[in-house]
Scaffold this active site. Sequence first.
Site, mmCIF file in Angstrom:
data_model
loop_
_atom_site.group_PDB
_atom_site.id
_atom_site.type_symbol
_atom_site.label_atom_id
_atom_site.label_comp_id
_atom_site.label_asym_id
_atom_site.label_seq_id
_atom_site.Cartn_x
_atom_site.Cartn_y
_atom_site.Cartn_z
ATOM 1 N N GLU A 1 48.037 41.654 39.940
ATOM 2 C CA GLU A 1 47.091 42.218 40.886
ATOM 3 C C GLU A 1 47.755 43.118 41.915
ATOM 4 O O GLU A 1 48.958 43.007 42.173
ATOM 5 C CB GLU A 1 46.324 41.115 41.637
ATOM 6 C CG GLU A 1 47.121 40.370 42.690
ATOM 7 C CD GLU A 1 47.903 39.194 42.172
ATOM 8 O OE1 GLU A 1 49.056 39.027 42.647
ATOM 9 O OE2 GLU A 1 47.396 38.462 41.314
ATOM 10 N N SER B 1 42.008 31.788 42.872
ATOM 11 C CA SER B 1 42.040 30.916 44.052
ATOM 12 C C SER B 1 41.090 31.408 45.143
ATOM 13 O O SER B 1 40.771 30.666 46.077
ATOM 14 C CB SER B 1 43.465 30.829 44.604
ATOM 15 O OG SER B 1 43.865 32.049 45.183
ATOM 16 N N ALA C 1 38.468 35.668 51.632
ATOM 17 C CA ALA C 1 37.773 35.082 52.790
ATOM 18 C C ALA C 1 36.861 36.103 53.474
ATOM 19 O O ALA C 1 37.030 36.399 54.658
ATOM 20 C CB ALA C 1 38.791 34.515 53.779
ATOM 21 N N THR D 1 43.573 34.718 36.519
ATOM 22 C CA THR D 1 43.826 33.278 36.625
ATOM 23 C C THR D 1 44.838 32.965 37.727
ATOM 24 O O THR D 1 45.333 31.844 37.812
ATOM 25 C CB THR D 1 44.344 32.717 35.291
ATOM 26 O OG1 THR D 1 45.482 33.488 34.874
ATOM 27 C CG2 THR D 1 43.270 32.786 34.220
ATOM 28 N N GLY D 2 45.160 33.961 38.567
ATOM 29 C CA GLY D 2 46.127 33.770 39.641
ATOM 30 C C GLY D 2 45.482 33.786 41.009
ATOM 31 O O GLY D 2 44.568 33.007 41.305
ATOM 32 N N TYR D 3 45.932 34.709 41.847
ATOM 33 C CA TYR D 3 45.451 34.822 43.233
ATOM 34 C C TYR D 3 43.938 35.012 43.276
ATOM 35 O O TYR D 3 43.232 34.407 44.093
ATOM 36 C CB TYR D 3 46.168 36.007 43.885
ATOM 37 C CG TYR D 3 46.021 36.141 45.374
ATOM 38 C CD1 TYR D 3 45.486 35.133 46.176
ATOM 39 C CD2 TYR D 3 46.448 37.318 46.005
ATOM 40 C CE1 TYR D 3 45.374 35.283 47.547
ATOM 41 C CE2 TYR D 3 46.346 37.460 47.384
ATOM 42 C CZ TYR D 3 45.801 36.457 48.149
ATOM 43 O OH TYR D 3 45.692 36.610 49.506
ATOM 44 N N SER D 4 43.425 35.852 42.397
ATOM 45 C CA SER D 4 41.978 36.108 42.363
ATOM 46 C C SER D 4 41.185 34.831 42.114
ATOM 47 O O SER D 4 40.156 34.580 42.755
ATOM 48 C CB SER D 4 41.661 37.143 41.282
ATOM 49 O OG SER D 4 40.266 37.344 41.141
ATOM 50 N N ASP E 1 55.834 31.547 35.852
ATOM 51 C CA ASP E 1 55.080 32.793 35.873
ATOM 52 C C ASP E 1 55.703 33.829 36.811
ATOM 53 O O ASP E 1 55.640 35.031 36.549
ATOM 54 C CB ASP E 1 53.633 32.513 36.285
ATOM 55 C CG ASP E 1 52.863 31.802 35.176
ATOM 56 O OD1 ASP E 1 53.408 31.677 34.071
ATOM 57 O OD2 ASP E 1 51.727 31.372 35.422
#
Length: 293
Positions: free
Chosen positions: A149, A194, A213, A189-192, A74
Site C-alpha cells: 500500500e 486493520s 479512523a 490483508t494488511g494495514y487496510s 512478510d
Amino acid sequence: MKVGVYGQYYKDDSEEYILKLLQVLQRNKAEVYIEAAYLDQIREPLQLKEEYRTFAAFEDLDNSFDIFFSVGGDGTMLRTVLFVRDLDIPILGINVGRLGFLATVQKDSLEKSIEEVLVNGFEVKERALLQITNATVEDQTEVNFALNEIAVSRKNTTSMITIATWLDGEYLTSYWADGLIVATPTGSTGYSLSCNGPVIAPSTDAFVLTPIAPHNLNARPLVIPDKTKIRLKVSGREDTFLVSLDSRIATLKNETDIYIERAPFNIKLVDLKDESFLKTLRNKLLWGEDRRN
C-alpha cells in the site's frame, strides 16, 4: 539453478531452518547467492564453512536468477521486492516469523517444499504494485513503488488531516481522518484490513481506498479499477504530513499533489501446489472460525 537468498536479520530459533534451506540447495547443486549483510549475520552462528557468492543491492542482480528465497516474515518479503524490482525473478517466502501471510513456506514443511520447487519446478502468480510519481518521495524512500500500500497520514499532531481525493481527474471527496490507505489486492490483508477494508483476491484487477479512523461517519472503503489515476492533496494544522510506501516513509509539505497509479511491472510470487489464497485465509486469518463449526 541460480538462486538468491535474503533475510533481514537472524534469530536463534531460525538456525535449523536456514541450515535446512542451504543443505537442500547444496544437495540440488544450486548456484547460491546470499545478500552480503545477511551472510555476515548467519555465518558465525551457523558455522558456515562454504564460501558463498554475495550481492548487496538491486544493481548486483539480473534476470539470470531462477528464483529468490526470502527468509523471514512478510516484512522481509516487502524488503525482498526492493532487490528484485522489475527483474521478473520469482520470489518464494520462507516463514520463520509470525503470521507470514506472504511467506508461504512453513517451517514444518520447509525441506519438502524447497525440494519440490527445485526438482519439479514451480508456477508463479503475478501481483500488481502501486507507484507514486512525486520525485521528492522517491528521493526519500529509495524507490517509488509499493507491493502492499501507499498511505498518507498525519505527522507531529493529534489533529486529523483533510485528504482531498480525485479519481481519473474527477473529484471524489475530502476525507477528514488520520489518513488514507491506497492498497493493492496483496495489501488488502494488511494495514487496510486493520482499518476495516475489504479482503480482495490477489488476481482481482482493483485497488481499494481505505480511510484511517475517518470522522466522516459515512466514509467507507472504496474498491476501484486498478487503471484508475489517483490524485491526493493533504491539508492540516501542521506544515507537513507523512507518505508511506509499505514500510518506507517520506515527509511532504501540505498542499503537495500526490499522484498514484499502477506500477508498470508486476512482482512474481511462487505458487506452491499445497497452498492457496483461500487456505491462507482459513489458516492464518482464521476465516469464519467459530466454535460451533
